[in-house]
Design an enzyme around this catalytic site. Sequence first.
Site, short mmCIF file in Angstrom:
data_model
loop_
_atom_site.label_atom_id
_atom_site.label_comp_id
_atom_site.label_asym_id
_atom_site.label_seq_id
_atom_site.Cartn_x
_atom_site.Cartn_y
_atom_site.Cartn_z
N LYS A 82 2.48 -3.30 7.20
CA LYS A 82 2.67 -3.46 5.75
C LYS A 82 4.11 -3.10 5.36
CE LYS A 82 -0.02 -4.54 3.07
NZ LYS A 82 -0.54 -5.88 2.61
N THR B 296 0.82 -1.21 0.00
CA THR B 296 0.00 0.00 0.00
C THR B 296 0.86 1.27 0.00
OG1 THR B 296 -1.41 1.32 1.47
CG2 THR B 296 -0.15 -0.40 2.51
N ASP B 297 0.28 2.35 -0.49
CA ASP B 297 1.00 3.64 -0.46
C ASP B 297 1.14 4.18 0.97
OD1 ASP B 297 -1.66 4.39 0.01
OD2 ASP B 297 -1.67 6.02 -1.47
N GLU B 298 0.40 3.57 1.92
CA GLU B 298 0.45 4.10 3.30
C GLU B 298 1.82 3.89 3.93
OE1 GLU B 298 -3.03 3.58 5.65
OE2 GLU B 298 -4.29 3.31 3.90
N TYR C 137 -1.26 -0.38 11.22
CA TYR C 137 -1.51 -1.06 9.93
C TYR C 137 -0.39 -0.77 8.93
CZ TYR C 137 -3.23 -1.48 5.11
OH TYR C 137 -3.33 -1.76 3.77
P1 NAD Z 1 -9.94 -6.73 2.96
O1 NAD Z 1 -9.81 -6.38 4.40
O2 NAD Z 1 -11.19 -6.41 2.23
O3 NAD Z 1 -9.69 -8.30 2.77
C1 NAD Z 1 -8.63 -8.98 3.38
C2 NAD Z 1 -8.85 -10.48 3.17
O4 NAD Z 1 -7.74 -11.16 3.77
C3 NAD Z 1 -10.12 -11.01 3.83
O5 NAD Z 1 -10.79 -11.88 2.95
C4 NAD Z 1 -9.61 -11.75 5.06
O6 NAD Z 1 -10.43 -12.83 5.45
C5 NAD Z 1 -8.25 -12.23 4.57
N1 NAD Z 1 -7.29 -12.47 5.65
C6 NAD Z 1 -6.97 -11.62 6.68
N2 NAD Z 1 -6.04 -12.20 7.47
C7 NAD Z 1 -5.75 -13.41 6.92
C8 NAD Z 1 -4.87 -14.47 7.28
N3 NAD Z 1 -4.10 -14.40 8.37
N4 NAD Z 1 -4.82 -15.57 6.48
C9 NAD Z 1 -5.61 -15.66 5.38
N5 NAD Z 1 -6.48 -14.70 5.01
C10 NAD Z 1 -6.55 -13.59 5.77
O7 NAD Z 1 -8.67 -6.08 2.26
P2 NAD Z 1 -8.53 -5.35 0.85
O8 NAD Z 1 -8.97 -3.96 0.97
O9 NAD Z 1 -9.12 -6.22 -0.20
O10 NAD Z 1 -6.94 -5.34 0.71
C11 NAD Z 1 -6.25 -6.45 0.14
C12 NAD Z 1 -4.76 -6.17 0.14
O11 NAD Z 1 -4.50 -4.98 -0.60
C13 NAD Z 1 -4.17 -5.93 1.53
O12 NAD Z 1 -2.90 -6.54 1.59
C14 NAD Z 1 -4.05 -4.42 1.63
O13 NAD Z 1 -2.99 -4.05 2.48
C15 NAD Z 1 -3.77 -4.06 0.19
N6 NAD Z 1 -4.20 -2.71 -0.21
C16 NAD Z 1 -5.49 -2.30 0.04
C17 NAD Z 1 -5.89 -1.04 -0.39
C18 NAD Z 1 -7.31 -0.54 -0.18
O14 NAD Z 1 -7.58 0.62 -0.45
N7 NAD Z 1 -8.24 -1.37 0.25
C19 NAD Z 1 -4.97 -0.19 -1.04
C20 NAD Z 1 -3.68 -0.66 -1.27
C21 NAD Z 1 -3.31 -1.93 -0.86
P1 TYD Z 2 -10.11 4.63 5.05
O1 TYD Z 2 -11.16 4.25 4.06
O2 TYD Z 2 -10.16 4.06 6.43
O3 TYD Z 2 -8.72 4.36 4.36
P2 TYD Z 2 -7.22 4.77 4.84
O4 TYD Z 2 -7.26 5.30 6.21
O5 TYD Z 2 -6.54 3.44 4.77
O6 TYD Z 2 -6.73 5.77 3.84
O7 TYD Z 2 -10.13 6.21 5.21
C1 TYD Z 2 -9.96 7.05 4.09
C2 TYD Z 2 -9.95 8.47 4.57
O8 TYD Z 2 -11.25 8.78 5.10
C3 TYD Z 2 -8.98 8.72 5.72
O9 TYD Z 2 -8.41 10.02 5.57
C4 TYD Z 2 -9.84 8.66 6.96
C5 TYD Z 2 -11.18 9.19 6.47
N1 TYD Z 2 -12.36 8.64 7.15
C6 TYD Z 2 -13.31 9.50 7.69
O10 TYD Z 2 -13.19 10.74 7.63
N2 TYD Z 2 -14.40 8.95 8.32
C7 TYD Z 2 -14.58 7.60 8.43
O11 TYD Z 2 -15.60 7.16 9.05
C8 TYD Z 2 -13.60 6.73 7.86
C9 TYD Z 2 -13.75 5.24 7.96
C10 TYD Z 2 -12.51 7.30 7.22
#
Ligand code: NAD
Ligand code: TYD
Length: 342
Positions: A153, A124-126, A149
């Site tokens: 990562k 992730t970019d975080e 988190y």
């Molecule tokens: P999500 O939380 O929707 O899904 C995570 C999945 O992983 C779930 O199905 C959960 O059951 C499974 N999981 C969690 N712990 C596990 C374990 N120990 N063993 C097996 N399975 C496990 O997440 P997402 O938003 O789909 O993100 C997927 C990946 O992409 C993550 O690695 C996250 O860091 C990365 N990512 C997410 C975003 C975003 O905006 N959502 C952006 C950049 C990168």
């Molecule tokens: P989020 O979807 O939790 O993603 P991330 O923190 O991983 O970027 O949050 C996106 C942005 O929205 C972040 O700046 C926090 C803000 N946010 C709110 O203002 N209210 C909320 O209830 C949530 C969940 C997030």
Amino acid sequence: MKILVTGGAGFIGSNFVRHFLQNRPDDAVLNLDKLTYAGNLENLDSLRSVSRYDFLRGDVSDADFIRSVFEKPFDAVVHFAAETHVDRSIAGGREFIESNVLGTYALLDAARRARVQRFIHVSTDEVYGSLQPGETAHENSPLQPNSPYAASKASSDLVARSFWSTYRFPVITTRCSNNYGPCQFPEKLIPLMITRALRDEKLPVYGDGLNERDWIFVEDHCRAIETLLTSGRPGEVYNIGFGEPVANLEIVRALLRSLNKPESLVEFVADRPGHDRRYALDTRKIRAETEWKPAVGLAEGLARTVEWYLSHPGWVERVTSGEYLNYYDKFYTRRRATLAEI
Ligand code: NAD
Ligand code: TYD
């Protein structure tokens, strides 16, 4: 090609599995997922009878189990599985370290011993932390994570890096910006705001609402991963993003407009501790080395996302009530302990 996808029942993973199987008729996927609260097999309902798809329940941080999975051959691994919600990591980070750091190590170790030819570590970019206005993070920018988190990562990225430096294990790390689209669990900003607004509930905006994220439609992220699976260079890191950071308040207002709901639903609440002000990525590397570029702009992506939530009230209801957690027991009774079958 047969690939192992971890975390395929989550938001991005499930979109990726559907995308991959649709686009690659000769390829097969084993989806390995622990099914935490974030895993929802209903996201993959359309694949239940597809023979090129199989599901195995399991924890990536269980090293013995993961080693046994690799007794079967895989051409590649795409590793999504992780704990992903910043607010939950602030409340307690242990599971983040276990799944994201130890889990990634167990998976890399087993995949290396099994001589897997390609491993995509989805990050992730975080990991770059908060950036100044006008600044963008490139792949060699310092890792300055601010939430548990992001720290978990960043740690997993460093483990992945060491597997290339030490063993020449062909791992590619991707760092994508905030995703949005169908099947996202309504704890993240966009689906939370859509589902709350539909119920006429207040929309909690943290701080002044001016924190910026570079939103990318999930399909564009999935295409980028598919591209890197075949064309990425082993040992490299690739940023993936849309390229236009937008303030949270702007996103929330756009959602309210498209749902025809009043702005009075917005409620400014206490800020998140350590809240990163701004994420922004330099994505020139993936654009220069591959054909990939994002195809879905913010207006179109938000409209498609709102439309998906409006047209899936049953999904929203089952996620909100917790009924989705029974899906595995209902439909996968024959699939318990299927290691021998995969
Ligand atoms: P999500 O939380 O929707 O899904 C995570 C999945 O992983 C779930 O199905 C959960 O059951 C499974 N999981 C969690 N712990 C596990 C374990 N120990 N063993 C097996 N399975 C496990 O997440 P997402 O938003 O789909 O993100 C997927 C990946 O992409 C993550 O690695 C996250 O860091 C990365 N990512 C997410 C975003 C975003 O905006 N959502 C952006 C950049 C990168
Ligand atoms: P989020 O979807 O939790 O993603 P991330 O923190 O991983 O970027 O949050 C996106 C942005 O929205 C972040 O700046 C926090 C803000 N946010 C709110 O203002 N209210 C909320 O209830 C949530 C969940 C997030």
